[in-house]
Design a protein around this motif. Structure first.
Motif, PDB file in Angstrom:
ATOM      1  N   PHE A 110      -4.623   6.245 -12.772  1.00  0.00           N
ATOM      2  CA  PHE A 110      -5.836   5.458 -12.523  1.00  0.00           C
ATOM      3  C   PHE A 110      -5.493   4.062 -12.002  1.00  0.00           C
ATOM      4  N   ALA A 111      -4.490   3.470 -12.615  1.00  0.00           N
ATOM      5  CA  ALA A 111      -4.077   2.134 -12.167  1.00  0.00           C
ATOM      6  C   ALA A 111      -3.558   2.170 -10.739  1.00  0.00           C
ATOM      7  N   ALA A 112      -2.791   3.205 -10.417  1.00  0.00           N
ATOM      8  CA  ALA A 112      -2.251   3.320  -9.058  1.00  0.00           C
ATOM      9  C   ALA A 112      -3.365   3.549  -8.037  1.00  0.00           C
ATOM     10  N   VAL A 113      -4.343   4.375  -8.428  1.00  0.00           N
ATOM     11  CA  VAL A 113      -5.478   4.629  -7.507  1.00  0.00           C
ATOM     12  C   VAL A 113      -6.245   3.343  -7.249  1.00  0.00           C
ATOM     13  N   ILE A 114      -6.513   2.606  -8.318  1.00  0.00           N
ATOM     14  CA  ILE A 114      -7.261   1.349  -8.141  1.00  0.00           C
ATOM     15  C   ILE A 114      -6.479   0.387  -7.272  1.00  0.00           C
ATOM     16  N   ARG A 115      -5.192   0.292  -7.511  1.00  0.00           N
ATOM     17  CA  ARG A 115      -4.359  -0.593  -6.695  1.00  0.00           C
ATOM     18  C   ARG A 115      -4.359  -0.163  -5.244  1.00  0.00           C
ATOM     19  N   LEU A 116      -4.263   1.167  -5.024  1.00  0.00           N
ATOM     20  CA  LEU A 116      -4.259   1.668  -3.654  1.00  0.00           C
ATOM     21  C   LEU A 116      -5.577   1.387  -2.955  1.00  0.00           C
ATOM     22  N   LEU A 117      -6.693   1.556  -3.662  1.00  0.00           N
ATOM     23  CA  LEU A 117      -8.004   1.262  -3.070  1.00  0.00           C
ATOM     24  C   LEU A 117      -8.140  -0.219  -2.743  1.00  0.00           C
ATOM     25  N   PHE A 118      -7.644  -1.053  -3.617  1.00  0.00           N
ATOM     26  CA  PHE A 118      -7.732  -2.494  -3.381  1.00  0.00           C
ATOM     27  C   PHE A 118      -6.943  -2.903  -2.141  1.00  0.00           C
ATOM     28  N   LEU A 119      -5.761  -2.304  -2.020  1.00  0.00           N
ATOM     29  CA  LEU A 119      -4.928  -2.637  -0.856  1.00  0.00           C
ATOM     30  C   LEU A 119      -5.461  -2.010   0.423  1.00  0.00           C
ATOM     31  N   SER A 120      -6.194  -0.903   0.291  1.00  0.00           N
ATOM     32  CA  SER A 120      -6.732  -0.234   1.488  1.00  0.00           C
ATOM     33  C   SER A 120      -8.003  -0.891   2.013  1.00  0.00           C
ATOM     34  N   SER A 121      -8.702  -1.677   1.162  1.00  0.00           N
ATOM     35  CA  SER A 121      -9.939  -2.321   1.600  1.00  0.00           C
ATOM     36  C   SER A 121      -9.643  -3.382   2.642  1.00  0.00           C
ATOM     37  N   ARG A 166       0.827  -1.199   0.000  1.00  0.00           N
ATOM     38  CA  ARG A 166       0.000   0.000   0.000  1.00  0.00           C
ATOM     39  C   ARG A 166       0.868   1.260   0.000  1.00  0.00           C
ATOM     40  N   HIS A 167       1.978   1.228   0.724  1.00  0.00           N
ATOM     41  CA  HIS A 167       2.894   2.382   0.781  1.00  0.00           C
ATOM     42  C   HIS A 167       3.549   2.606  -0.579  1.00  0.00           C
ATOM     43  N   MET A 168       3.929   1.511  -1.233  1.00  0.00           N
ATOM     44  CA  MET A 168       4.546   1.639  -2.550  1.00  0.00           C
ATOM     45  C   MET A 168       3.546   2.194  -3.564  1.00  0.00           C
ATOM     46  N   ALA A 169       2.311   1.738  -3.502  1.00  0.00           N
ATOM     47  CA  ALA A 169       1.298   2.263  -4.415  1.00  0.00           C
ATOM     48  C   ALA A 169       1.062   3.743  -4.179  1.00  0.00           C
ATOM     49  N   TYR A 170       1.121   4.149  -2.932  1.00  0.00           N
ATOM     50  CA  TYR A 170       0.924   5.569  -2.594  1.00  0.00           C
ATOM     51  C   TYR A 170       2.078   6.409  -3.153  1.00  0.00           C
ATOM     52  N   GLU A 171       3.330   5.947  -3.007  1.00  0.00           N
ATOM     53  CA  GLU A 171       4.480   6.676  -3.532  1.00  0.00           C
ATOM     54  C   GLU A 171       4.429   6.754  -5.050  1.00  0.00           C
ATOM     55  N   ALA A 172       3.984   5.612  -5.672  1.00  0.00           N
ATOM     56  CA  ALA A 172       3.871   5.637  -7.136  1.00  0.00           C
ATOM     57  C   ALA A 172       2.827   6.639  -7.583  1.00  0.00           C
ATOM     58  N   LEU A 173       1.743   6.731  -6.852  1.00  0.00           N
ATOM     59  CA  LEU A 173       0.687   7.690  -7.189  1.00  0.00           C
ATOM     60  C   LEU A 173       1.204   9.116  -7.066  1.00  0.00           C
ATOM     61  N   VAL A 174       2.007   9.420  -6.043  1.00  0.00           N
ATOM     62  CA  VAL A 174       2.572  10.764  -5.863  1.00  0.00           C
ATOM     63  C   VAL A 174       3.546  11.086  -7.000  1.00  0.00           C
ATOM     64  N   LEU A 175       4.364  10.098  -7.327  1.00  0.00           N
ATOM     65  CA  LEU A 175       5.337  10.299  -8.394  1.00  0.00           C
ATOM     66  C   LEU A 175       4.650  10.546  -9.726  1.00  0.00           C
ATOM     67  N   LEU A 176       3.634   9.763 -10.032  1.00  0.00           N
ATOM     68  CA  LEU A 176       2.903   9.943 -11.279  1.00  0.00           C
ATOM     69  C   LEU A 176       2.200  11.296 -11.307  1.00  0.00           C
ATOM     70  N   GLY A 177       1.717  11.741 -10.156  1.00  0.00           N
ATOM     71  CA  GLY A 177       1.097  13.058 -10.115  1.00  0.00           C
ATOM     72  C   GLY A 177       2.088  14.167 -10.450  1.00  0.00           C
ATOM     73  N   MET A 178       3.309  14.058  -9.928  1.00  0.00           N
ATOM     74  CA  MET A 178       4.335  15.065 -10.219  1.00  0.00           C
ATOM     75  C   MET A 178       4.728  15.034 -11.701  1.00  0.00           C
TER      76      MET A 178
END
Length: 251
Positions: free
Chosen positions: A42-53, A8-20
């Motif tokens: 979008f892929a990172a968000v979906i992955r993050l949501l899946f891991l957060s559930s 979940r932490h890695m997905a969050y960092e990837a989402l931040v990086l992609l945003g930048m």
């Protein structure tokens, strides 16, 4: 940190990086690369949501506690004791007279037992005994005291147990049967006669189905005449009451 938290932490960092990167490519007007970055976001968000559930845990209900045992009331004890008394009386009677039948002499026997009063039973087919006292102590049957039968009861009991003769008796007296039948039906007959007179009928016939045995019809006629019906006679169908003469006498 467990394995799921790491992902979940890695997905969050990837989402931040992609945003930048998306912001940078938007400034530089690199539209094809921006489109790819948006898809990655979008892929990172979906992955993050899946891991957060969180996994739904099925909670097994605890077994219900057994209902508390209801304490027996005084009424419950009395009902149980009365049923035991009935069974015990039957056992004692049948042990002496297997073909006997019995009933309580008093209809309120249960209340008399609760009040420690004497109770009696009426007997049939009990060797000539017609009545007996049930000895009860502390709601327990300790014995049955049979009352000595009267002489006429003994004779009746012997007659009931004696084999029936093959030949029919020569003469039977139906006067008592006729008296009891007329006494029990006289008010009903008076009402039926009045109703028939109101319908202008001249006679009322009592059919054989509502009468005792045919041999008693003559005695019944005499009892009905004695009760006030003037003209009564036996016919093949039963007993005919002439309403014309009765109506004329009433007028």
């Amino acid at each position: 940190m467990n394995k799921k938290d790491q992902k979940r932490h890695m997905a969050y960092e990837a989402l931040v990086l992609l945003g930048m990167l998306a912001l940078l490519t938007f400034i530089c007007r690199l539209w094809p690369i921006l489109l790819l970055i948006i898809l990655g976001i979008f892929a990172a968000v979906i992955r993050l949501l899946f891991l957060s559930s969180r996994k739904i845990e099925v909670i097994v209900p605890l077994p219900l506690l057994p209902e508390p045992v209801k304490e027996a009331t005084e009424k419950d004890v009395q009902v149980l004791a009365y049923s035991v008394i009935l069974r015990r009386v039957t056992e004692l009677v049948l042990s002496e007279y297997p073909e006997a039948r019995w009933i309580w002499e008093a209809p309120n026997a249960e209340r008399l037992i609760r009040e420690n009063q004497e109770v009696f039973i009426l007997l049939n087919r009990a060797g000539g005994y017609r009545r007996a006292r049930v000895v009860i102590q502390n709601l327990q049957v300790v014995g049955i005291e049979y009352n000595p039968p009267a002489e006429e009861d003994v004779v009746l009991e012997q007659e009931d147990n004696a084999p029936e003769p093959e030949e029919e008796p020569d003469v039977q007296n139906y006067e008592l049967l006729a008296f009891e039948w007329a006494d029990a039906h006289i008010f009903e007959l008076n009402a039926r006669c009045n109703e028939a007179i109101g319908e202008n009928l001249s006679e009322l016939i009592l059919l054989a189905e509502e009468l005792p045995v045919r041999e008693s019809w003559a005695d019944i006629c005499r009892e009905l005449i004695r009760a006030g019906l003037t003209d009564v006679q036996c016919v093949s169908e039963g007993i005919k009451i002439n309403l014309t003469q009765s109506n004329a006498e009433r007028k």
